[in-house]
Design a protein around this motif. Structure first.
Motif, mmCIF file in Angstrom:
data_model
loop_
_atom_site.group_PDB
_atom_site.id
_atom_site.type_symbol
_atom_site.label_atom_id
_atom_site.label_comp_id
_atom_site.label_asym_id
_atom_site.label_seq_id
_atom_site.Cartn_x
_atom_site.Cartn_y
_atom_site.Cartn_z
ATOM 1 N N ALA A 28 0.834 -1.203 0.000
ATOM 2 C CA ALA A 28 0.000 0.000 0.000
ATOM 3 C C ALA A 28 0.873 1.259 0.000
ATOM 4 C CB ALA A 28 -0.931 0.000 1.205
ATOM 5 N N GLY A 29 1.947 1.248 0.793
ATOM 6 C CA GLY A 29 2.869 2.376 0.800
ATOM 7 C C GLY A 29 3.528 2.571 -0.550
ATOM 8 N N GLN A 30 3.957 1.482 -1.170
ATOM 9 C CA GLN A 30 4.583 1.562 -2.489
ATOM 10 C C GLN A 30 3.594 2.055 -3.534
ATOM 11 O OE1 GLN A 30 7.515 1.480 -3.442
ATOM 12 N NE2 GLN A 30 7.662 0.800 -5.557
ATOM 13 N N PHE A 31 2.349 1.607 -3.444
ATOM 14 C CA PHE A 31 1.316 2.017 -4.403
ATOM 15 C C PHE A 31 1.108 3.529 -4.361
ATOM 16 C CE2 PHE A 31 -3.096 2.884 -5.589
ATOM 17 C CZ PHE A 31 -3.189 2.223 -6.807
ATOM 18 N N LEU A 32 1.051 4.102 -3.156
ATOM 19 C CA LEU A 32 0.852 5.545 -3.026
ATOM 20 C C LEU A 32 2.000 6.323 -3.655
ATOM 21 C CD1 LEU A 32 -0.552 5.932 0.615
ATOM 22 C CD2 LEU A 32 -1.755 6.404 -1.520
ATOM 23 N N VAL A 33 3.239 5.864 -3.401
ATOM 24 C CA VAL A 33 4.417 6.562 -3.921
ATOM 25 C C VAL A 33 4.423 6.563 -5.450
ATOM 26 C CG1 VAL A 33 6.927 6.432 -4.132
ATOM 27 C CG2 VAL A 33 5.853 6.163 -1.899
ATOM 28 N N VAL A 34 4.189 5.385 -6.049
ATOM 29 C CA VAL A 34 4.252 5.265 -7.502
ATOM 30 C C VAL A 34 3.057 5.955 -8.152
ATOM 31 C CG1 VAL A 34 4.292 3.639 -9.431
ATOM 32 C CG2 VAL A 34 5.574 3.133 -7.352
ATOM 33 N N LEU A 35 1.883 5.810 -7.549
ATOM 34 C CA LEU A 35 0.681 6.441 -8.093
ATOM 35 C C LEU A 35 0.866 7.946 -8.208
ATOM 36 C CD1 LEU A 35 -2.396 5.938 -8.863
ATOM 37 C CD2 LEU A 35 -2.890 6.626 -6.511
ATOM 38 N N ASP A 36 1.504 8.545 -7.217
ATOM 39 C CA ASP A 36 1.602 10.000 -7.202
ATOM 40 C C ASP A 36 2.596 10.544 -8.208
ATOM 41 O OD1 ASP A 36 -0.215 11.175 -5.112
ATOM 42 O OD2 ASP A 36 1.328 12.702 -5.191
ATOM 43 N N VAL A 37 3.436 9.676 -8.766
ATOM 44 C CA VAL A 37 4.326 10.125 -9.845
ATOM 45 C C VAL A 37 3.507 10.424 -11.095
ATOM 46 C CG1 VAL A 37 6.227 9.437 -11.359
ATOM 47 C CG2 VAL A 37 6.287 8.842 -8.931
ATOM 48 N N SER A 38 2.460 9.617 -11.347
ATOM 49 C CA SER A 38 1.714 9.720 -12.607
ATOM 50 C C SER A 38 0.325 10.320 -12.473
ATOM 51 C CB SER A 38 1.588 8.320 -13.238
ATOM 52 O OG SER A 38 0.931 7.431 -12.345
ATOM 53 N N VAL A 39 -0.251 10.286 -11.272
ATOM 54 C CA VAL A 39 -1.659 10.668 -11.140
ATOM 55 C C VAL A 39 -1.890 12.151 -11.418
ATOM 56 C CG1 VAL A 39 -1.650 11.236 -8.672
ATOM 57 C CG2 VAL A 39 -3.710 10.264 -9.701
ATOM 58 N N VAL A 40 -0.884 12.998 -11.188
ATOM 59 C CA VAL A 40 -1.095 14.440 -11.375
ATOM 60 C C VAL A 40 -1.049 14.861 -12.837
ATOM 61 C CG1 VAL A 40 -0.144 15.001 -9.109
ATOM 62 C CG2 VAL A 40 1.349 15.041 -11.105
ATOM 63 N N ASN A 41 -0.520 14.007 -13.727
ATOM 64 C CA ASN A 41 -0.324 14.438 -15.112
ATOM 65 C C ASN A 41 -1.614 14.906 -15.774
ATOM 66 O OD1 ASN A 41 2.501 14.190 -15.622
ATOM 67 N ND2 ASN A 41 2.293 11.982 -15.570
ATOM 68 N N VAL A 42 -2.686 14.133 -15.621
ATOM 69 C CA VAL A 42 -3.936 14.514 -16.284
ATOM 70 C C VAL A 42 -4.590 15.722 -15.620
ATOM 71 C CG1 VAL A 42 -4.417 12.219 -17.198
ATOM 72 C CG2 VAL A 42 -5.254 12.833 -14.935
ATOM 73 N N ALA A 43 -4.141 16.058 -14.395
ATOM 74 C CA ALA A 43 -4.712 17.210 -13.693
ATOM 75 C C ALA A 43 -3.974 18.511 -13.993
ATOM 76 C CB ALA A 43 -4.692 16.950 -12.182
ATOM 77 N N LEU A 44 -2.873 18.448 -14.736
ATOM 78 C CA LEU A 44 -2.041 19.635 -14.945
ATOM 79 C C LEU A 44 -2.788 20.806 -15.594
ATOM 80 C CD1 LEU A 44 1.306 17.911 -16.024
ATOM 81 C CD2 LEU A 44 0.849 19.081 -13.863
ATOM 82 N N PRO A 45 -3.529 20.589 -16.691
ATOM 83 C CA PRO A 45 -4.253 21.738 -17.268
ATOM 84 C C PRO A 45 -5.248 22.364 -16.286
ATOM 85 C CG PRO A 45 -4.124 19.950 -18.858
ATOM 86 C CD PRO A 45 -3.656 19.394 -17.539
ATOM 87 N N SER A 46 -5.919 21.543 -15.478
ATOM 88 C CA SER A 46 -6.874 22.071 -14.496
ATOM 89 C C SER A 46 -6.157 22.844 -13.403
ATOM 90 C CB SER A 46 -7.688 20.921 -13.889
ATOM 91 O OG SER A 46 -8.398 20.218 -14.879
ATOM 92 N N MET A 47 -5.011 22.353 -12.967
ATOM 93 C CA MET A 47 -4.219 23.059 -11.957
ATOM 94 C C MET A 47 -3.770 24.417 -12.484
ATOM 95 S SD MET A 47 -1.761 20.011 -10.535
ATOM 96 C CE MET A 47 -2.349 18.730 -9.429
#
Length: 489
Positions: A28-47
């Motif tokens: 679960a700890g590893q999943f959070l770390v790796v997820l956060d590398v890629s999860v923000v990419n699609v949110a960049l234009p909205s940010m």
């Protein structure tokens, strides 16, 4: 006497939680770390729209995390050895969760970037402990092979799911939830870890190389900032020259400190081994191009083609699966073609994908201008990473394999951070501040053409410098590992 025995039994039960539970918490700890590398990419234009970030500032939403993660990753692993893996797991997870809350509530761009940097620091402390906690809890043999395979699959799944999860959250709620979603998950994992994880350490009295970690992180960040200033200020302006000079000076000072300290963060003597130095150099060069793919593909899909965040995340799922396919296929090719040839093949394949992607148009057909070139790029990335890591560790002494493995990951992330700064500047120079689809497409296409050249140069570097294959000892170890995995399945 009876009471003392009961207390002892109760303490023993608490100190030996079910193995599956330890594996689940570590994953679960590893999943959070790796997820956060890629999860923000699609949110960049909205940010960018919500917080008024500039195109140059937008890259720092990714780079603030990546640079802090790369700069402190080796220090995080060493801290776990010295002060306890459970303690560092908890510290890293708490930092990561608190920073996610701060980022999700940010009202200004600067607040978001600080939160992302703290997230990266927390991830650097957390990530190394996830694997060591798992291997400490599971005995050697088939059971450990299965546990490590689960840990690897969860990490890969986190990276693959990032775009899709992020897109769903942005479309259904807002960009803030790509960060806020970490808070309840992090709090739950934190509570379970405090209750169930058992402390372990392997300290040998050496001190942490905190100056080294601070110097390399500050040097990379300052250098990346200087590169990002070139588009607006030019190469000769003080606003560009000062941070570039300061960044190079900090990195030089870092190398001087590492050469003199008794417990260096990055033992420079390792780089005298050809396999270690060449594989890390190749990973740095390849990372500088491949790390940018997700960033610019997401911007192209949303800013030019008009995809929603969820549609953009969905569009990149085939590319994410291609990484997994390449990573899983590479070990089968190593005994047949050799590690160097597989790495070169993967890099050339990625270069073909980059070249194809550079022919993108403002009208963009999904199959020919996102899906197929994306698959080639990421299939090549997956094929390349495994042999480079294998070659690097084959040149290290048994006691240094873990350190060299960490160096490979650090080299890739550092290369990606500086590469993103360079590529963002290249794109901004070509678009000249225009938000028109045609101008944006030209800027993104130039990035992928540049990436093609970088990858082809990386392929030549590998042919000239990489050893031909793994050492006999390493090949035997790899064969044993595959046998253990097969028996475990």
């Amino acid at each position: 006497m009876l009471e003392a025995a009961d207390v002892t039994r109760s303490s023993t039960r608490r100190s030996a939680p079910p193995t599956w539970l330890v594996v689940a918490l570590a994953c679960a700890g590893q999943f959070l770390v790796v997820l956060d590398v890629s999860v923000v990419n699609v949110a960049l234009p909205s940010m960018r729209a919500d917080l008024g970030l500039s195109p140059q500032g937008l890259q720092w939403v990714v780079n603030a995390y990546a640079i802090a993660f790369a700069g402190f990753m080796l220090l995080g692993g060493r801290a776990g050895d010295l002060y306890g893996r459970k303690r560092m797991f908890l510290v890293g997870l708490a930092l990561f969760t608190a920073a996610s809350l701060g980022g999700g509530l940010a009202q200004e761009g600067d607040q978001l970037l600080v939160a992302r940097a703290v997230q990266g620091l927390g991830a650097a402390v957390l990530a190394p402990s996830t694997l060591t906690i798992l291997t400490s809890a599971v005995p050697e043999g088939a059971a450990r092979a299965r546990a490590i395979a689960t840990w690897t699959a969860v990490g890969a799944g986190g990276g693959a799911a990032g775009g899709l999860v992020g897109g769903a959250l942005v479309d259904g709620l807002s960009w803030r939830w790509v960060l806020l979603i970490n808070v309840p998950i992090g709090a739950l994992v934190l509570a379970g870890s405090m209750r169930w994880l058992v402390e372990s350490r392997n300290g040998d009295g050496r001190r942490l190389d905190l100056p080294g970690a601070l110097l390399v992180t500050a040097g990379l960040g300052t250098l990346a900032y200087g590169i990002s200033q070139t588009e607006a200020e030019g190469w000769t302006a003080a606003a560009t020259v000062v941070p570039l000079t300061a960044g190079l000076a900090l990195i030089a000072l870092f190398l001087a400190v590492e050469a003199r300290t008794t417990a260096p963060l990055m033992p420079l003597g390792l780089f005298r081994v050809r396999a270690v130095s060449s594989a890390n150099a190749a990973m740095f060069v390849n990372g500088s191009a491949m790390f940018c793919m997700w960033f610019f593909m997401t911007l192209y899909a949303q800013n030019v083609l008009g995809y929603t965040p969820f549609e953009a995340g969905l569009a990149l799922v085939p590319s994410s699966l291609a990484v997994l396919l390449g990573s899983k296929s590479a070990p089968r090719f190593l005994p047949v073609f050799g590690a160097r040839n597989v790495a070169v093949l993967g890099t050339v394949l990625a270069a073909v994908g980059f070249g194809w992607q550079s022919m993108m148009t403002p009208e963009g057909n999904y199959l020919t201008e996102i899906m197929f070139p994306g698959i080639l790029m990421m299939l090549g990335a997956g094929l390349t990473a495994t042999p480079l890591a294998a070659l690097a560790t084959s040149g290290a002494a048994p006691g240094e394999a873990g350190l060299v493995s960490g160096l490979v990951n650090t080299s890739r992330t550092m290369g990606g951070s500086l590469g993103l700064a360079v590529m963002s500047t290249i794109a901004a120079t070509r678009t000249a501040g225009s938000g028109a689809p045609g101008a944006l497409t030209e800027g993104y296409a130039l990035v992928f053409r540049t990436g093609t050249g970088v990858l082809l140069a990386g392929a030549v570097l590998m042919l000239v410098w990489l050893p031909r294959g793994l050492s006999a000892k390493s090949a035997k170890s790899a064969k044993s590992a595959r046998s253990a995995k097969s028996s475990g399945n």
